[in-house]
Design a protein around this motif. Structure first.
Motif, PDB file in Angstrom:
ATOM      1  N   TYR A 134       0.843  -1.194   0.000  1.00  0.00           N
ATOM      2  CA  TYR A 134       0.000   0.000   0.000  1.00  0.00           C
ATOM      3  C   TYR A 134       0.881   1.248   0.000  1.00  0.00           C
ATOM      4  O   TYR A 134       0.667   2.181  -0.777  1.00  0.00           O
ATOM      5  CB  TYR A 134      -0.910   0.020   1.230  1.00  0.00           C
ATOM      6  N   ALA A 135       1.857   1.267   0.895  1.00  0.00           N
ATOM      7  CA  ALA A 135       2.757   2.419   0.986  1.00  0.00           C
ATOM      8  C   ALA A 135       3.508   2.624  -0.327  1.00  0.00           C
ATOM      9  O   ALA A 135       3.708   3.764  -0.780  1.00  0.00           O
ATOM     10  CB  ALA A 135       3.738   2.223   2.140  1.00  0.00           C
ATOM     11  N   GLN A 136       3.908   1.519  -0.976  1.00  0.00           N
ATOM     12  CA  GLN A 136       4.644   1.614  -2.235  1.00  0.00           C
ATOM     13  C   GLN A 136       3.753   2.145  -3.350  1.00  0.00           C
ATOM     14  O   GLN A 136       4.181   2.966  -4.169  1.00  0.00           O
ATOM     15  CB  GLN A 136       5.211   0.259  -2.624  1.00  0.00           C
ATOM     16  N   SER A 137       2.505   1.697  -3.385  1.00  0.00           N
ATOM     17  CA  SER A 137       1.578   2.185  -4.414  1.00  0.00           C
ATOM     18  C   SER A 137       1.347   3.687  -4.256  1.00  0.00           C
ATOM     19  O   SER A 137       1.298   4.426  -5.246  1.00  0.00           O
ATOM     20  CB  SER A 137       0.246   1.438  -4.327  1.00  0.00           C
ATOM     21  N   ILE A 138       1.195   4.136  -3.028  1.00  0.00           N
ATOM     22  CA  ILE A 138       0.990   5.563  -2.764  1.00  0.00           C
ATOM     23  C   ILE A 138       2.159   6.372  -3.315  1.00  0.00           C
ATOM     24  O   ILE A 138       1.975   7.439  -3.917  1.00  0.00           O
ATOM     25  CB  ILE A 138       0.797   5.799  -1.254  1.00  0.00           C
ATOM     26  N   GLN A 139       3.359   5.869  -3.139  1.00  0.00           N
ATOM     27  CA  GLN A 139       4.535   6.598  -3.623  1.00  0.00           C
ATOM     28  C   GLN A 139       4.696   6.488  -5.137  1.00  0.00           C
ATOM     29  O   GLN A 139       5.197   7.409  -5.779  1.00  0.00           O
ATOM     30  CB  GLN A 139       5.797   6.086  -2.922  1.00  0.00           C
TER      31      GLN A 139
ATOM     32  N   PRO B 178      -9.591  -3.089   0.708  1.00  0.00           N
ATOM     33  CA  PRO B 178      -9.563  -2.582   2.085  1.00  0.00           C
ATOM     34  C   PRO B 178      -8.554  -3.347   2.936  1.00  0.00           C
ATOM     35  O   PRO B 178      -8.237  -4.508   2.658  1.00  0.00           O
ATOM     36  CB  PRO B 178     -10.989  -2.817   2.570  1.00  0.00           C
ATOM     37  N   ILE B 179      -8.037  -2.680   3.938  1.00  0.00           N
ATOM     38  CA  ILE B 179      -7.105  -3.310   4.862  1.00  0.00           C
ATOM     39  C   ILE B 179      -7.900  -3.904   6.026  1.00  0.00           C
ATOM     40  O   ILE B 179      -8.553  -3.165   6.776  1.00  0.00           O
ATOM     41  CB  ILE B 179      -6.068  -2.293   5.383  1.00  0.00           C
ATOM     42  N   GLN B 180      -7.880  -5.226   6.134  1.00  0.00           N
ATOM     43  CA  GLN B 180      -8.611  -5.962   7.173  1.00  0.00           C
ATOM     44  C   GLN B 180     -10.097  -5.576   7.199  1.00  0.00           C
ATOM     45  O   GLN B 180     -10.727  -5.597   8.259  1.00  0.00           O
ATOM     46  CB  GLN B 180      -7.967  -5.720   8.547  1.00  0.00           C
ATOM     47  N   GLU B 181     -10.629  -5.198   6.026  1.00  0.00           N
ATOM     48  CA  GLU B 181     -12.033  -4.794   5.907  1.00  0.00           C
ATOM     49  C   GLU B 181     -12.386  -3.606   6.805  1.00  0.00           C
ATOM     50  O   GLU B 181     -13.544  -3.375   7.140  1.00  0.00           O
ATOM     51  CB  GLU B 181     -12.977  -5.972   6.215  1.00  0.00           C
ATOM     52  N   LYS B 182     -11.366  -2.823   7.176  1.00  0.00           N
ATOM     53  CA  LYS B 182     -11.581  -1.699   8.083  1.00  0.00           C
ATOM     54  C   LYS B 182     -11.170  -0.355   7.475  1.00  0.00           C
ATOM     55  O   LYS B 182     -11.818   0.658   7.700  1.00  0.00           O
ATOM     56  CB  LYS B 182     -10.813  -1.913   9.392  1.00  0.00           C
ATOM     57  N   ILE B 183     -10.072  -0.353   6.728  1.00  0.00           N
ATOM     58  CA  ILE B 183      -9.562   0.893   6.154  1.00  0.00           C
ATOM     59  C   ILE B 183      -9.754   0.849   4.645  1.00  0.00           C
ATOM     60  O   ILE B 183      -9.250  -0.047   3.960  1.00  0.00           O
ATOM     61  CB  ILE B 183      -8.075   1.108   6.486  1.00  0.00           C
ATOM     62  N   PHE B 184     -10.495   1.825   4.126  1.00  0.00           N
ATOM     63  CA  PHE B 184     -10.795   1.928   2.696  1.00  0.00           C
ATOM     64  C   PHE B 184     -10.197   3.226   2.165  1.00  0.00           C
ATOM     65  O   PHE B 184     -10.221   4.256   2.849  1.00  0.00           O
ATOM     66  CB  PHE B 184     -12.305   1.930   2.456  1.00  0.00           C
ATOM     67  N   PHE B 185      -9.687   3.177   0.952  1.00  0.00           N
ATOM     68  CA  PHE B 185      -9.167   4.377   0.298  1.00  0.00           C
ATOM     69  C   PHE B 185     -10.090   4.759  -0.860  1.00  0.00           C
ATOM     70  O   PHE B 185     -10.621   3.899  -1.562  1.00  0.00           O
ATOM     71  CB  PHE B 185      -7.762   4.138  -0.244  1.00  0.00           C
ATOM     72  N   ALA B 186     -10.277   6.054  -1.045  1.00  0.00           N
ATOM     73  CA  ALA B 186     -11.107   6.542  -2.150  1.00  0.00           C
ATOM     74  C   ALA B 186     -10.597   7.908  -2.594  1.00  0.00           C
ATOM     75  O   ALA B 186      -9.951   8.633  -1.836  1.00  0.00           O
ATOM     76  CB  ALA B 186     -12.572   6.629  -1.728  1.00  0.00           C
ATOM     77  N   GLY B 187     -10.899   8.257  -3.846  1.00  0.00           N
ATOM     78  CA  GLY B 187     -10.483   9.555  -4.384  1.00  0.00           C
ATOM     79  C   GLY B 187     -10.159   9.428  -5.855  1.00  0.00           C
ATOM     80  O   GLY B 187     -10.184   8.332  -6.435  1.00  0.00           O
TER      81      GLY B 187
ATOM     82  N   VAL C  39      -4.314  -1.856  -5.927  1.00  0.00           N
ATOM     83  CA  VAL C  39      -3.935  -2.138  -4.536  1.00  0.00           C
ATOM     84  C   VAL C  39      -4.803  -1.329  -3.577  1.00  0.00           C
ATOM     85  O   VAL C  39      -5.280  -1.831  -2.554  1.00  0.00           O
ATOM     86  CB  VAL C  39      -2.436  -1.824  -4.298  1.00  0.00           C
ATOM     87  N   LEU C  40      -5.034  -0.055  -3.923  1.00  0.00           N
ATOM     88  CA  LEU C  40      -5.809   0.832  -3.054  1.00  0.00           C
ATOM     89  C   LEU C  40      -7.300   0.521  -3.090  1.00  0.00           C
ATOM     90  O   LEU C  40      -8.062   1.071  -2.304  1.00  0.00           O
ATOM     91  CB  LEU C  40      -5.567   2.291  -3.427  1.00  0.00           C
ATOM     92  N   HIS C  41      -7.716  -0.346  -4.010  1.00  0.00           N
ATOM     93  CA  HIS C  41      -9.124  -0.751  -4.059  1.00  0.00           C
ATOM     94  C   HIS C  41      -9.437  -1.804  -3.003  1.00  0.00           C
ATOM     95  O   HIS C  41     -10.606  -2.047  -2.702  1.00  0.00           O
ATOM     96  CB  HIS C  41      -9.467  -1.319  -5.441  1.00  0.00           C
TER      97      HIS C  41
END
Length: 208
Positions: free
Chosen positions: A33-38, A167-176, A163-165
């Motif tokens: 996730y961190a790598q995709s963001i960068q 969710p992390i542990q079904e708790k953290i979702f990214f959108a934008g 990757v950002l699609h």
């Protein structure tokens, strides 16, 4: 500080905020996730609106339905849009990307005005020295965004966005807009991706 407890979190901040690690995640985001963001590109694109006392004389020779002009000289390539027909007074818009946008981000209004009107004076006659009014966006230096919108970097692929699609542990979702595969870099891309994310969460919530 306020604290909130929730079963799920949707992170919709601009990609520039995530790139600068201005939000702390505990535990830290998984590496991919961190790598995709960068790896997703994110840059500054600025607009400068200015109003004049009199219309630009060179525009009087242009067809009424042609509002966009390009010109270039040693200062660079410039795009000017004539918005006079919309606002019913001499108002113009100039668009800046790349190094020019970075200059806009870090310059005062009078420096930007000098840069724009110097470029116009090199190209056209009867150009005033200063505008009646100037409005500048500075997305790259905005502490709430650090840029305007995402773009395909050299490392870009659909996979790093997908990757950002997830969710992390079904708790953290990214959108934008940076999460949109079809409409990245647009307002409707942000809206549609936000709606898709909300629908994904709603589908997982048991009906009471």
């Amino acid at each position: 500080d306020n604290f909130y407890i929730a079963s799920r979190v949707v992170v919709t901040v601009p990609l520039g905020i995530l790139k600068k690690n201005h939000i702390a995640f505990y535990p830290a985001l998984p590496h991919h996730y961190a790598q995709s963001i960068q790896d997703i590109g994110f840059g500054s694109f600025n607009k400068v609106f200015f109003e004049l006392e009199q219309p630009l004389s060179f525009r009087s020779k242009m067809p009424i339905d042609k509002i966009s002009d390009f010109y270039w000289n040693e200062l660079g390539c410039f795009n000017i849009l004539d918005l006079s027909g919309i606002y019913k007074k001499p108002i113009y818009l100039m668009l800046f990307g790349g190094k020019q946008s970075e200059f806009i981000d870090n310059s005062a209004d009078h420096e930007i005005s000098n840069f724009i009107f110097s470029s116009l004076q090199k190209q056209f006659n009867n150009i005033p020295h200063t505008p009646k009014k100037l409005i500048v966006t500075r997305w790259g230096s905005d502490p709430y965004s650090y840029g305007s919108f995402s773009f395909p970097s050299l490392k870009h692929s659909e996979d790093i966005v997908k990757v950002l699609h997830q969710p992390i542990q079904e708790k953290i979702f990214f959108a934008g807009e940076h999460c949109s595969l079809k409409y990245a870099g647009t307002v409707h891309g942000a809206y549609l991706n936000g709606d898709e994310t909300a629908q994904k969460i709603l589908a997982e919530i048991p009906l009471i």
